[in-house]
Design a protein around this motif. Structure first.
Motif: not given
Length: 174
Positions: A84, A121, A123, A152-156, A170
């Protein structure tokens, strides 16, 4: 000719020209990990891509002269951890000459089906068994069949382009 060997053709392309052109081929940044009888190891890679979804398979390229190669060859399992935005330091750590134990102490890890380390953590993480290896030039191409996935639904996202890191934003859910 064996299906697991490649005989290079004579080429008019110079090695440095090829490397310069490849620097303009943007790619996701990944940390590829393994654990098992050959030991725990990991390296940074952009040479990863999808092969097919039936069975779910990706390929990973690894230099046979790399210090991590024996561990991957012996363990026959790996995890592709797609990094990420914000993982640049971790990427550099796994891409350098840092001792293996120090690399893994820099982040949180867990395991799924194969026992290969999965970055907490990332992606996306693709927990795989190596199903086939093909040697080309200085590298082995590892065909890796996914046994488990984590997204993960989080992060770029983080890509490597023109010899530097870049963030991918994202898209907003529609």
């Amino acid at each position: 000719m064996s299906s697991s060997a490649f005989v290079p053709a004579l080429s008019g392309v110079e090695k440095q020209d090829f490397r310069n052109a490849m620097s303009r081929l943007g790619a996701a940044v990944n940390i590829v990990t393994t654990d098992g009888p050959g030991g725990r190891a990991g390296f940074t890679a952009s040479a990863v891509c999808s092969v097919t979804d039936a069975p779910p398979t990706l390929l990973v390229c690894v230099n046979r002269s790399a210090s991590v190669w024996p561990a991957f060859s012996q363990n026959q399992v790996l995890c592709v951890n797609t990094l990420a935005a914000g993982h640049e330091a971790l990427s550099n750590l796994f891409g350098g000459k840092t001792p293996m134990e120090t690399r893994f102490l820099a982040a949180g890890w867990h395991t799924l089906a194969t026992g290969a380390p999965i970055l907490d953590d990332a992606v996306a993480s693709f927990d795989c068994r190596i199903s086939r290896t093909v040697s080309v030039g200085t590298h082995d191409i590892l065909f890796c069949e996914a046994q488990a996935l984590v997204c993960s639904a989080q992060g770029s996202g983080l890509i490597w382009f023109d010899r530097g890191y870049h963030h991918l934003l994202r898209q907003a859910a529609s």
